[in-house]
Design a protein around this motif. Structure first.
Motif: not given
Length: 456
Positions: A29-33, A148-150, A103-104
């Motif tokens: 959550r922190l990473t995304f935000l 993102l797919l990579a 995030c990934v």
């Protein structure tokens, strides 16, 4: 209804969201935000304006780009945000996709501490490749979807599925990807490693503050110290230690593998996003060291000092990328304003030329030649990224005719300097003896066309 038959329950949207949200770890959550907030802060200048380049001018109102140059899945993806190159919508979607990639990445690298997640997000949304990609705003979100797919290996699957009947294109050497001789391999591998020296220490793309090379060297030493401390602490034995060292040595190659995979292609900043992962590795190592149980006093002090050096270096690096991005956007902004003002004066001369009639062909002889007058703000030229156009780029590219149409509202036919008609006219005696624009006589009606002589 049969007795004992259980009716399946269907969650409400709110309940479903609450259940799924509870499964998301705090560090994700922190990473995304942080990626969303930092990404918007870094690139808001671009999203709140409309800057353009040659490809963006060509595709401003279309979503059919990519197939001819080997990007077979690009057109249908582009249509997901409509047919228009809309900076705010595409920019926001791009940041959300970058946040997902971050995030990934932190999950794969096992970065869990808040500062590490924050720093990783900052680096990934500000790296210069991101800024350069926003120059091609019409396709930015599609490229960040592929990124993102990579990060979950989906990109290779999509390439396999979409090229099984067509093969790879020759664009930028894609068709020869992975085809190389063993004799060439050492040189290409060396070139891949050398790119890190050129980019981070020699600052070949001018993306770092001048003193950052010393910070990178310090961070490199701190990373080595942390690695040695961890290897001694873990007592892996000779074989496993050698394997760990070998894997660490190979890790940078993955980030610059483009030099190996496409030996004949021109590698520019858009292809070098993988370099950011060399900055994330020290963050992951510092995070791992912090979670590795209780340290003795001496080791703890060294670990803390190394972690401080790494974190501060990455913070300065991401800030330097923010500055680079906004320098580039200022350059694009000035270039647009300057080109519009220049073009207004040019069109006024065209429309007031003796013999001019609406709808006449306008031929800009020599418009594809760059001159000193097209660089009124050389101070902004330090921000040089492929795709970020200044006034000179806008005037000298073949898409200048579209710039005149879209931004100046001139609907008459325009032929730029590289066109056959312009080159043919340039060889005639009448045009050769014309003075250069903006001198008197540099705009004339010849054979029913308005000829503007911009350069010899």
């Amino acid at each position: 209804m049969r007795k004992g038959f259980a009716v399946p329950t269907l969650e409400s949207p709110g309940e479903c969201l609450e259940r799924l949200s509870a499964r998301v770890p705090g560090y994700i959550r922190l990473t995304f935000l942080s990626a969303v907030v930092l990404g918007l802060a870094a690139h808001l200048y671009m999203f709140a304006n409309k800057f353009t380049n040659h490809d963006d001018l060509n595709q401003m109102f279309y979503a059919d780009y990519g197939a001819a140059s080997g990007r077979w899945l690009l057109p249908p993806v582009l249509r997901l945000d409509g047919n228009l190159s809309i900076p705010w919508l595409i920019g926001l979607l791009s940041i959300l996709l970058l946040a997902g990639t971050a995030c990934v990445t932190v999950s794969l690298l096992r970065i869990r501490q808040p500062l590490g997640c924050f720093a990783a997000s900052a680096l990934m949304v500000t790296f210069p490749t991101v800024t350069a990609t926003f120059g091609y705003m019409f396709s930015a979100d599609a490229y960040f979807l592929s990124l993102l797919l990579a990060a979950v290996a989906g990109y290779m699957l999509s390439v396999r599925l979409t090229t099984r009947n067509t093969g790879l294109t020759d664009y930028e050497g894609i068709s020869s990807m992975g085809k190389l001789s063993l004799a060439e391999l050492p040189r290409l591998v060396l070139r891949s490693y050398r790119k890190y020296v050129d980019f981070f220490l020699r600052n070949d793309w001018s993306c770092h503050f001048g003193f950052m090379k010393y910070a990178f060297i310090l961070a490199g030493l701190a990373t080595v110290i942390l690695a040695v401390l961890l290897l001694r602490r873990r007592r892996l034995g000779g074989a496993r230690t050698a394997l760990a060292v070998a894997l660490a040595a190979v890790y940078p190659l993955a980030g610059a593998l483009i030099y190996v995979m496409v030996p004949g292609g021109f590698v520019h900043i858009h292809m070098l996003y993988g370099l950011v992962y060399i900055l994330l590795a020290p963050l992951a190592l510092a995070d791992f060291a912090a979670q590795d149980g209780k340290w003795e006093a001496g080791g703890a002090a060294l670990r803390s000092a190394a972690s401080w050096v790494i974190l501060l270096t990455m913070a300065l690096t991401s800030y330097s990328y923010v500055v680079t991005a906004n320098n580039a956007y200022l350059k694009a902004d000035l270039g647009m304003r300057q080109c519009e003002a220049y073009s207004n004066r040019l069109l006024e001369r065209v429309e007031t030329c003796d013999g001019y009639k609406a709808g006449m062909d306008v031929v800009l002889v020599g418009s594809d030649v760059r001159e000193e007058a097209l660089n009124p703000t050389p101070e902004a030229s330090t921000a040089w990224l492929v795709g970020i156009f200044d006034m000179g780029n806008l005037r000298t590219y073949f898409t200048y005719r579209k710039f005149l149409r879209y931004y100046l509202g001139f609907t008459g036919p325009v032929y730029t300097g590289e066109s056959e008609i312009a080159r043919t006219l340039a060889e005639t005696e009448q045009v050769r003896t014309m003075p250069l624009y903006p001198e008197a006589g540099s705009v004339q009606v010849i054979d029913g066309m308005v000829v503007v002589k911009l350069n010899d």
